[in-house]
Design a protein around this motif. Sequence first.
Motif, PDB file in Angstrom:
ATOM      1  N   ARG A 225     -15.753 -17.949  21.434  1.00 33.99           N
ATOM      2  CA  ARG A 225     -15.260 -17.436  22.711  1.00 33.99           C
ATOM      3  C   ARG A 225     -15.089 -15.932  22.596  1.00 33.99           C
ATOM      4  O   ARG A 225     -14.816 -15.417  21.520  1.00 33.99           O
ATOM      5  CB  ARG A 225     -13.911 -18.065  23.070  1.00 33.99           C
ATOM      6  N   LEU A 226     -15.237 -15.257  23.714  1.00 34.38           N
ATOM      7  CA  LEU A 226     -15.117 -13.804  23.675  1.00 34.38           C
ATOM      8  C   LEU A 226     -13.776 -13.345  24.224  1.00 34.38           C
ATOM      9  O   LEU A 226     -13.385 -12.203  24.053  1.00 34.38           O
ATOM     10  CB  LEU A 226     -16.257 -13.150  24.487  1.00 34.38           C
ATOM     11  N   ASN A 227     -13.082 -14.265  24.898  1.00 29.70           N
ATOM     12  CA  ASN A 227     -11.811 -13.870  25.523  1.00 29.70           C
ATOM     13  C   ASN A 227     -10.683 -14.750  25.021  1.00 29.70           C
ATOM     14  O   ASN A 227     -10.918 -15.864  24.564  1.00 29.70           O
ATOM     15  CB  ASN A 227     -11.926 -14.010  27.048  1.00 29.70           C
TER      16      ASN A 227
ATOM     17  N   GLY B 112     -18.565 -25.421  25.907  1.00 34.54           N
ATOM     18  CA  GLY B 112     -19.477 -25.639  27.048  1.00 34.54           C
ATOM     19  C   GLY B 112     -20.899 -25.155  26.816  1.00 34.54           C
ATOM     20  O   GLY B 112     -21.861 -25.897  27.057  1.00 34.54           O
ATOM     21  N   LEU B 113     -21.029 -23.931  26.335  1.00 31.73           N
ATOM     22  CA  LEU B 113     -22.386 -23.396  26.159  1.00 31.73           C
ATOM     23  C   LEU B 113     -23.110 -24.035  24.977  1.00 31.73           C
ATOM     24  O   LEU B 113     -24.328 -24.185  25.008  1.00 31.73           O
ATOM     25  CB  LEU B 113     -22.342 -21.869  25.998  1.00 31.73           C
TER      26      LEU B 113
ATOM     27  N   ASP C 200     -23.668 -14.934  38.548  1.00 29.40           N
ATOM     28  CA  ASP C 200     -22.311 -14.641  39.052  1.00 29.40           C
ATOM     29  C   ASP C 200     -22.061 -13.141  39.115  1.00 29.40           C
ATOM     30  O   ASP C 200     -22.873 -12.339  38.663  1.00 29.40           O
ATOM     31  CB  ASP C 200     -21.262 -15.342  38.166  1.00 29.40           C
TER      32      ASP C 200
ATOM     33  N   ASN D 174     -18.160 -21.885  34.463  1.00 33.63           N
ATOM     34  CA  ASN D 174     -17.989 -20.590  33.778  1.00 33.63           C
ATOM     35  C   ASN D 174     -18.173 -19.423  34.747  1.00 33.63           C
ATOM     36  O   ASN D 174     -17.451 -18.432  34.685  1.00 33.63           O
ATOM     37  CB  ASN D 174     -19.020 -20.434  32.650  1.00 33.63           C
TER      38      ASN D 174
ATOM     39  N   LYS E  82     -15.052 -19.189  36.552  1.00 36.37           N
ATOM     40  CA  LYS E  82     -13.904 -18.885  35.681  1.00 36.37           C
ATOM     41  C   LYS E  82     -13.874 -17.421  35.216  1.00 36.37           C
ATOM     42  O   LYS E  82     -12.833 -16.779  35.287  1.00 36.37           O
ATOM     43  CB  LYS E  82     -13.938 -19.830  34.474  1.00 36.37           C
TER      44      LYS E  82
ATOM     45  N   SER F 273     -12.415 -23.870  25.551  1.00 32.76           N
ATOM     46  CA  SER F 273     -12.439 -24.172  24.121  1.00 32.76           C
ATOM     47  C   SER F 273     -13.699 -23.657  23.433  1.00 32.76           C
ATOM     48  O   SER F 273     -13.855 -23.802  22.231  1.00 32.76           O
ATOM     49  CB  SER F 273     -12.346 -25.685  23.927  1.00 32.76           C
ATOM     50  N   GLY F 274     -14.615 -23.088  24.178  1.00 33.63           N
ATOM     51  CA  GLY F 274     -15.832 -22.546  23.553  1.00 33.63           C
ATOM     52  C   GLY F 274     -16.846 -23.619  23.199  1.00 33.63           C
ATOM     53  O   GLY F 274     -17.632 -23.459  22.261  1.00 33.63           O
TER      54      GLY F 274
HETATM   55  P1  ADP Z   1     -15.466 -21.668  27.267  1.00 38.69           P
HETATM   56  O1  ADP Z   1     -15.898 -21.483  28.665  1.00 38.69           O
HETATM   57  O2  ADP Z   1     -14.752 -22.940  27.040  1.00 38.69           O
HETATM   58  O3  ADP Z   1     -14.758 -20.514  26.695  1.00 38.69           O
HETATM   59  P2  ADP Z   1     -18.286 -21.666  26.682  1.00 38.69           P
HETATM   60  O4  ADP Z   1     -18.980 -22.214  25.488  1.00 38.69           O
HETATM   61  O5  ADP Z   1     -18.625 -22.248  27.991  1.00 38.69           O
HETATM   62  O6  ADP Z   1     -16.762 -21.818  26.345  1.00 38.69           O
HETATM   63  O7  ADP Z   1     -18.514 -20.116  26.725  1.00 38.69           O
HETATM   64  C1  ADP Z   1     -18.403 -19.358  25.540  1.00 38.69           C
HETATM   65  C2  ADP Z   1     -17.981 -17.945  25.873  1.00 38.69           C
HETATM   66  O8  ADP Z   1     -19.042 -17.261  26.545  1.00 38.69           O
HETATM   67  C3  ADP Z   1     -16.839 -17.849  26.815  1.00 38.69           C
HETATM   68  O9  ADP Z   1     -15.588 -17.980  26.158  1.00 38.69           O
HETATM   69  C4  ADP Z   1     -17.023 -16.475  27.444  1.00 38.69           C
HETATM   70  O10 ADP Z   1     -16.519 -15.507  26.579  1.00 38.69           O
HETATM   71  C5  ADP Z   1     -18.532 -16.346  27.491  1.00 38.69           C
HETATM   72  N1  ADP Z   1     -19.057 -16.732  28.842  1.00 38.69           N
HETATM   73  C6  ADP Z   1     -19.648 -17.875  29.179  1.00 38.69           C
HETATM   74  N2  ADP Z   1     -20.058 -17.847  30.478  1.00 38.69           N
HETATM   75  C7  ADP Z   1     -19.720 -16.637  30.960  1.00 38.69           C
HETATM   76  C8  ADP Z   1     -19.882 -15.975  32.222  1.00 38.69           C
HETATM   77  N3  ADP Z   1     -20.481 -16.569  33.246  1.00 38.69           N
HETATM   78  N4  ADP Z   1     -19.437 -14.719  32.317  1.00 38.69           N
HETATM   79  C9  ADP Z   1     -18.828 -14.103  31.310  1.00 38.69           C
HETATM   80  N5  ADP Z   1     -18.636 -14.652  30.084  1.00 38.69           N
HETATM   81  C10 ADP Z   1     -19.074 -15.912  29.901  1.00 38.69           C
END
Ligand code: ADP
Length: 414
Positions: free
Chosen positions: A361-363, A374-375, A342, A312, A315, A371-372
Amino acid sequence: MEEKGNEKEMDRSLDTPQLLNDGVESHALPILSKEAKNYYQTLFENSPEGILIVDLALGRAIDINPQLPKLFQTDRESLMEGNMLVFSPPNQPDGVPSQTKLREYLNEYRAKRTTVSFEWQFLRGGHMKFDASVSISPMMMENREVSVLFIRDISQIRRAEKILEQKIVELDDKNRELERYIRSNLELENFAYIASHDLREPLRTIMGFSQLLEQRYSDILPIEAKEYLSLVIHAVDSMNEVTSDLLEYSRANSADYIRKEINPRILVENVLRMLDHQIKQEDAVIVLKCLPDLIWVSSSQLAKLFQNLISNAIKFRKKGTKPYVTIWGEESELHWKFYVQDNGIGIEPRHFEKIFLIFKRLNSKEEYKGSGIGLAISKIIVEKHGGKIGLESTPGIGTTFSFTIAKYSHTEEE
Ligand code: ADP
């Protein structure tokens, strides 16, 4: 007249409480020395319980200790003159008239001629109800049998009991809520597994037949039908992705978290090797700073966690800026703590909690793939290690994710 004479006798006893009568031979009071009398006098006067000595035959009080007026917030005279009913509400808490109830207790006492104890509601200062425990015992005094009433205010105990009862009810409710929550969570996990696992088979079939149609009948299918077919294939593809994410999520929950001693530097270096393609593609710089020597974790799960956070961090880069990721860790008495920092797009504080929810997801996918999940998985992994995950971030500047791993966790034995 007879009564008058007796009253006089009692009046005398009020001046000097004749609690201790050395002239009387009784089982209750043996002949006492002056010292012993003083001793009993002190007990009478300093007792925290209200003490009332009454002649039941005459229905009159003989003496009261100093605690009693304090208990009833009235003067000594009123207590000496009145009887128990004057200081009681018309009915006791069970609804029985105080008069009826008192008569029953006194009848019992007269019949038994031994100590009778009961609870009673009195009135303090004429109107404030308070609960008391009363015990009444016979005692010989100047050749007469008198009765000693011990009255103890138990309203505080009753109040505490009520609060306790209320707390127990609340606790019971919370327990039930927790049970419901656990059950629904288990159902959800089960659902996630079933949804992901069992959907894959029909999805494969749909995909297989769609591809077959596309390949075999491409020549005879009208253009419109071909377009529909490619839409179906695309939809099945995304459903496949969702189901495999769900399966991964449910596996993170049900996986065995068997802990082993590992070197976190070696683990992170392995993760970086796995991310080699992404690192090269994005021209990312990864800096590994200080890390603890040895940690006690489920290494496959921790690798997944680092992989999610580092990937992430690479990315979500700012356009036109090379990703710069710093990783470090520290040790404290109860846990290890790791950071992945980062210089990417950053996250607004109002989204800090949301991003750990599954599929949040925020984007847009066009902007940043993903896919939202990972976290959400990372949170499970951290919590299974008895830790917490969080972040600090400034939009446009970058984000630092941090997580802890409890050194001593019940998961060690799992
Ligand atoms: P994904 O990476 O598949 O979108 P995650 O569950 O990993 O899903 O992350 C959820 C959301 O959190 C991401 O879509 C993004 O909007 C935000 N995010 C996660 N990590 C970062 C980061 N390092 N910097 C900015 N936004 C992040």
